[in-house]
Design an enzyme around this catalytic site. Sequence first.
Site, PDB file in Angstrom:
ATOM      1  CG  ASP A  48      -2.165   0.854   0.989  1.00  0.00           C
ATOM      2  OD1 ASP A  48      -3.169   0.659   1.672  1.00  0.00           O
ATOM      3  OD2 ASP A  48      -2.083   1.746   0.121  1.00  0.00           O
ATOM      4  CB  ALA A  49       0.119   4.792  -0.526  1.00  0.00           C
TER       5      ALA A  49
END
Length: 717
Positions: A250-251
Amino acid sequence: MSERIADLVSRMTAAEKLGQLQIIFRPNHDDAAALVRRGIGSMFWPPSATATNALQREAVENTRLGIPLLIGLDVIHGQRTIAPVPLAQAASFDPAMVEELAALAAREARSGGVNWTFSPMVDVSRDPRWGRVVEGFGEDVLLNAALGAAMVRGYQGDDLAAATSIAATAKHFVAYGQPEGGRDYNTVDVSDHRLRNVHLEPFRAVVAAGAASVMASFNTVAGVPVHADRRLLTGILKDEWGFDGVVVGDADGVANLVPHRVATDLDDAVALAYGAGIDIEMGGTPESIGWGAERLDSARLDDAVRRVLSLKERLGLFETPYVDPDAEITEPSSESRALVRAAAARSAVLLRNDGTLPLGAPRRMLLTGPYATSTDHLGAWTQYFGARSVSIADELAAQHPEIVVTVLPGVGFVEDDADDIGGVIAAVPGHDVVVVCVGEPSSFSGEAASRSDLRLPGRQAELIRAVAAAGVPVVVVMANGRPLVVADWIDQAPAVLEVWHGGTEAPAAIVDLLFGVAEPAGRLPMSFPRAVGQIPIHYDHENTGRPATTRGSLRLTTTDVAVEGPANVAEKFTSKYLDLDLGPQFPFGHGSGYATFAYGEPRLSASVIGVDGSVELTVEVTNTSTRTGDEVVQVFLEDLVASVAPPVRRLVAFARRTLAPGETSTFSFAIGPAQLGFRLTDGTLAVEPGNVVLHVGPTLAATRPVPLRVTPPPLPH
Ligand code: GLC
């Protein structure tokens, strides 16, 4: 692995390999072009055929090996034409509709050069304080699994290389939907039993449906950040389930391992993450990704590269890296608007109705509440969309010029001096009906948008109560991205329509529903708590050793509450709150319609089966009204005794169908190991002998039981 990929891997340097294992989100164009030339193999980018082609050209023509790009984006519920938010789509109980909406989104996104979406989210979530419940399919395992798989089919179609397909990402693996305190990104600590039977199940189904990638979640599970959890990312996802796609972080999820305090610095975090089974690191800036390939195990590096290149090959990017700018879809079409309008209507849930709905032919309507004039119907996750929605007031004027509509919002979403409840009440006389349009703005749900108080924001509840006392029929329309606490006004509102954030055509769908042009038939995908203090609350809870059965909880009064007598003692020592009634305000699966339906007795093709046997469950449903309408039939399993405490009910099947007035239709469901079994902590599906009951009906509160006996396997000869 194809010869092309084997050849490429054999020729790539360590730095070129690492470049294929990174995606940068939201770079500016110059940075992006430079990063692509430097070897970054994936990029976040908005749908624009010209811009994505330019970026692809940098990769194909200006790098040594000319490997095309994955271009990813959060296409969560539509691209140019915005569909209802996923939680709303869940309320439709309609996998075919969900698949169709995903296919629309894929067509629109791919036409602009986006070939990878970070959707569907299948995080089972039972805590409406968590703002991301809006992005998923609610509290039920089966609903998340069925609708997540439908979305994957819609996005990916039969051929990822098609100009109408995009690669899907099942997220967020895993258990992200159970953060402590309902606070986003917070700690998750669940047992293996719950991990297996609640949080992993939808991912298993979506992986089985062919999801091209899986996104790791920000949270820890039992103290280990998932981005560094080899047991989950490799042990279960890749080794046990055989997932051969791409695991994307994820980011900044890899960089976050440092504040998680399991990595000393970014290089340490990168080595941990790839070692655990991350294949692509998602960084926010060039500085927030790891560049040190030399520390990574070469076999793991090559495995990750092969997975990424295989996905690019399945997408047909080596043959066709560019999209046709003349074929780009940049605005909704009349067909796509019609599709999302129907979807918004199918996603609405009629919470209460004293017969005020559908409206007849009012001559004068008073339209009030902040959503009377708000155009904020698109929901929390929209990027680069084609058209904003209009307002309910606009839509009423367009669809019903014959009605004199007085528009007086009266209050905003937040309390301020402009609130004018008095002015609304003064305007009520002379109107045939008052429609109060309330809710939460899109920004109140979504990522990093947890709330500790789930009541309607501002003075909206006060407005509802004041209007309800004004002596004119009242309808409440509620547009929100999560279950809300409505206890402070619901008893004064005899007709309530939950419309969620319904997308580009939400106001049109709402007007269709108000006048019966469309039929509400949705069911709640999440329980609505009576109070925040009840959370987590979900229908598939354990019975406990001391279930509270009577309605009444003991109420705190101004004097001490003396509990006397055996009855009270029996009631007292049970699982309940002293100061709150039992159960949710509205349970999972709650909802009704304008049409009415009658059920026959559910029947089984056999009343006894073996542990590996199956049986057919049938039930006849008749439309007893004069309106064509949809009915949603739900089938819940009650396991009377099991080796682990079973949920009191578990949804094992459902179906939605349209019936004409007077029509009788037979609903049929296969009941076998997939419905009867539960997961052991090693992932095995266990079907245990014993007595179960299948409960069949339109909602949990209106089911009919049919018993089934499961016999042990025959003894070996
Ligand atoms: C966000 C979200 C994830 C999304 C990603 C890229 O932080 O957690 O769902 O896909 O970043 O925008």
